[in-house]
Design an enzyme around this catalytic site. Structure first.
Site, short mmCIF file in Angstrom:
data_model
loop_
_atom_site.label_atom_id
_atom_site.label_comp_id
_atom_site.label_asym_id
_atom_site.label_seq_id
_atom_site.Cartn_x
_atom_site.Cartn_y
_atom_site.Cartn_z
N ASP A 94 0.85 -1.20 0.00
CA ASP A 94 0.00 0.00 0.00
C ASP A 94 0.88 1.25 0.00
O ASP A 94 1.88 1.32 0.74
CB ASP A 94 -0.91 0.01 1.22
CG ASP A 94 -1.93 1.13 1.16
OD1 ASP A 94 -2.98 0.94 0.50
OD2 ASP A 94 -1.67 2.20 1.76
N GLU A 117 -4.86 2.21 -4.44
CA GLU A 117 -3.41 2.32 -4.37
C GLU A 117 -2.77 1.05 -3.81
O GLU A 117 -1.58 1.05 -3.48
CB GLU A 117 -3.00 3.52 -3.51
CG GLU A 117 -3.24 3.39 -2.01
CD GLU A 117 -4.65 3.77 -1.60
OE1 GLU A 117 -4.86 4.00 -0.40
OE2 GLU A 117 -5.54 3.83 -2.47
#
Length: 524
Positions: free
Chosen positions: A401, A444
């Site tokens: 992440d 993301e």
């Protein structure tokens, strides 16, 4: 009284003996007559001929079925048209009863006998389904399909009313059937020809089933090596300017898979430019002056003879096949003729496999990052989880992440955020193996599936990714964008006993990494 009884018993015994003797004699005479009238037992030659005929009929039936599957037809009939006798015989059928012989004169199939292209028969003939589209295709011309000047083979297909047939595909797909009939007609009694027929039919059966490019090329190459008695070979794609090797077989060395050739000293390139098979018999090729593919070819054994065969479709040459031999004897010419004859059929299916692979890649690729998308990742995870459950092979999973990604979007806009994700994807892809699956999991978040990878090795990969991103310089609109990532690691069976828990465990580890300071790897 007693005397009379004895006389009666003796008389009965004598009578029974006489009657029995006469009956036995009569039975013997009947058997002798039956034996004289019965046909003699079949000779070994007759049995062999009958067996060959049965084998031939089965081969033709299998070939008809395969052609039907290849072109999308429901049924097929193989006809022989005899103009001298004005008769049309249906000799073989797939999924259709054989119609009775018909008069050739005036029948629409007679038109097909005179044409070389597929011919639609409208309206549907009486022997076909009324709602079907019926298409007739002559099997080439010349001695391979005409036993005399006035006899020819024709195949008729029935398609659903909604289906559209492809004339180019139809003409290409029937070519192997023509070859099979030719082989049977010439000398089906020889073991070598029977072997070729079996190899040819096996190849025609397998190629359409394989939908991925490299396995399809491997199937074609393996059969070509067997057909030609070669010791090795290769298949390459051609894009109009250069070629790339996609399949190599044999223990002789040779071109490397993924090798690219463009040089005029490449024999494969010369065959493509000539547009015809290029055969170099023993002594006619000097290694070093030219190369089979590239100057980087590495040989373990000396090649004595080879043949390069361009594979053409209706749009041009799309690939090329080469087989070679390091033995004294030459390549089998009959096998080379077969491979050359089915080259358009093989080229068409390789082209289809290539297009299928491109479509599949597009469907499985994330448009922004170029990594696999979520659906492709889930499919890979399911496959590797099944292997783990069945064989207990190690498997690891990384969840990645981008730290403070919302702030990146706020400061640099969504286009700047997209640029960061593309750069991150490039770094992650450079840190993993070809067998690993790197995907955009969502937003993301990226995920990496690591087959055959234990916990310690997975932690090393995760740290390599984190360190590479930390040192990455990302610029957007003249400004530097600092980027770091947090990574969670899960491994089975060392920390996770069930593959179904990998994703949740990696996600929990990622949450811990973000909660404890970010820009770090957590490995439970």
């Amino acid at each position: 009284m007693i005397l009379a009884l004895v006389v009666a018993i003796i008389a009965a015994a004598v009578t029974g003996y006489v009657v029995g003797t006469r009956r036995a004699s009569l039975d013997a005479r009947i058997r002798s007559t039956d034996a004289a009238l019965a046909p003699p037992p079949p000779t070994a030659a007759e049995i062999s001929t009958k067996t060959r005929e049965q084998e031939s009929r089965k081969l033709i039936a299998d070939a008809l079925r395969l052609v039907c599957e290849s072109v999308g037809a429901n049924t097929a009939l193989l006809w022989q048209a005899d103009a001298s006798a004005d008769v049309l015989h249906a000799l073989h059928a797939h999924a259709r009863a054989l119609p009775a012989p018909r008069a050739l004169r005036g029948d629409p199939i007679a038109w097909a006998a005179r044409e070389g292209t597929p011919l639609r028969i409208d309206p549907s003939p009486a022997w076909a389904d009324a709602a079907a589209h019926v298409v007739a295709q002559r099997l080439g011309g010349g001695s391979t399909v005409q036993h005399a000047d006035d006899r020819a083979w024709i195949v008729t297909f029935e398609f659903d009313a909604q289906s559209a047939y492809n004339p180019a595909l139809l003409a290409t797909a029937v070519a192997p059937l023509r070859l099979l009939l030719d082989l049977i007609d010439q000398q089906s009694s020889t073991e070598a020809v029977r072997r070729r027929m079996q190899l040819l039919l096996g190849l025609l059966h397998r190629i359409p089933v394989v939908t991925e490019l490299e396995p399809a090329a491997d199937e074609l190459l393996a059969a070509s090596i067997q057909l030609t008695d070669a010791t090795g070979g290769a298949v390459a794609l051609w894009d109009g300017e250069s070629g790339s090797i996609i399949s190599v077989a044999g223990g002789d060395g040779g071109p490397a898979r993924d090798g690219v050739f463009t040089s005029p000293t490449s024999e494969l390139a010369l065959a493509v430019r000539a547009g015809i098979p290029l055969i170099r018999p023993q002594g006619a090729w000097k290694p070093g002056a030219t190369h089979i593919a590239t100057p980087e070819d590495r040989w373990i054994s000396r090649v004595r003879t080879f043949a390069a065969i361009p594979l053409s479709t209706s749009t041009g040459i799309s690939s090329v096949l080469v087989v070679w031999s390091t033995r004294e004897q030459r390549l089998d010419q009959g096998g080379l003729d077969l491979v050359s004859a089915i080259a358009p059929y093989a080229a068409l299916h390789l082209q289809h496999a290539r297009q299928f692979g491109q479509l599949k890649m597009t469907a499985e690729t994330d448009a922004l990052t170029g990594l696999r998308n979520r659906r492709a990742f889930d499919s890979a995870l399911h496959l590797e989880s099944s292997r783990f459950e069945r064989y207990g092979r190690p498997i690891s999973l990384l969840m990645i992440d981008v730290d403070h990604f919302k702030a990146i979007n706020d400061q640099h806009g969504h286009e700047g955020g997209d640029h960061v994700l593309r750069e991150l994807a490039r770094v992650v892809q450079s840190c993993v193996r070809d067998v690993d699956t790197a995907a955009r999991f969502g937003g993301e978040e990226l995920a990496v599936l690591l087959p055959e990878t234990q916990r310690a090795a997975a932690a090393e990969v995760a740290e390599r990714i984190r360190h590479s991103v930390d040192n990455l310089v990302v610029s957007w609109a003249g400004r530097t964008v600092p980027v770091t990532v947090s990574v969670g690691v899960a491994s089975a069976p060392e920390r996770v006993k069930e593959a179904g828990r990998l994703l949740a465990t990696a996600d929990e580890a990622l949450y811990t990494a973000k909660k404890t300071g970010r820009n770090r790897v957590v490995t439970p």
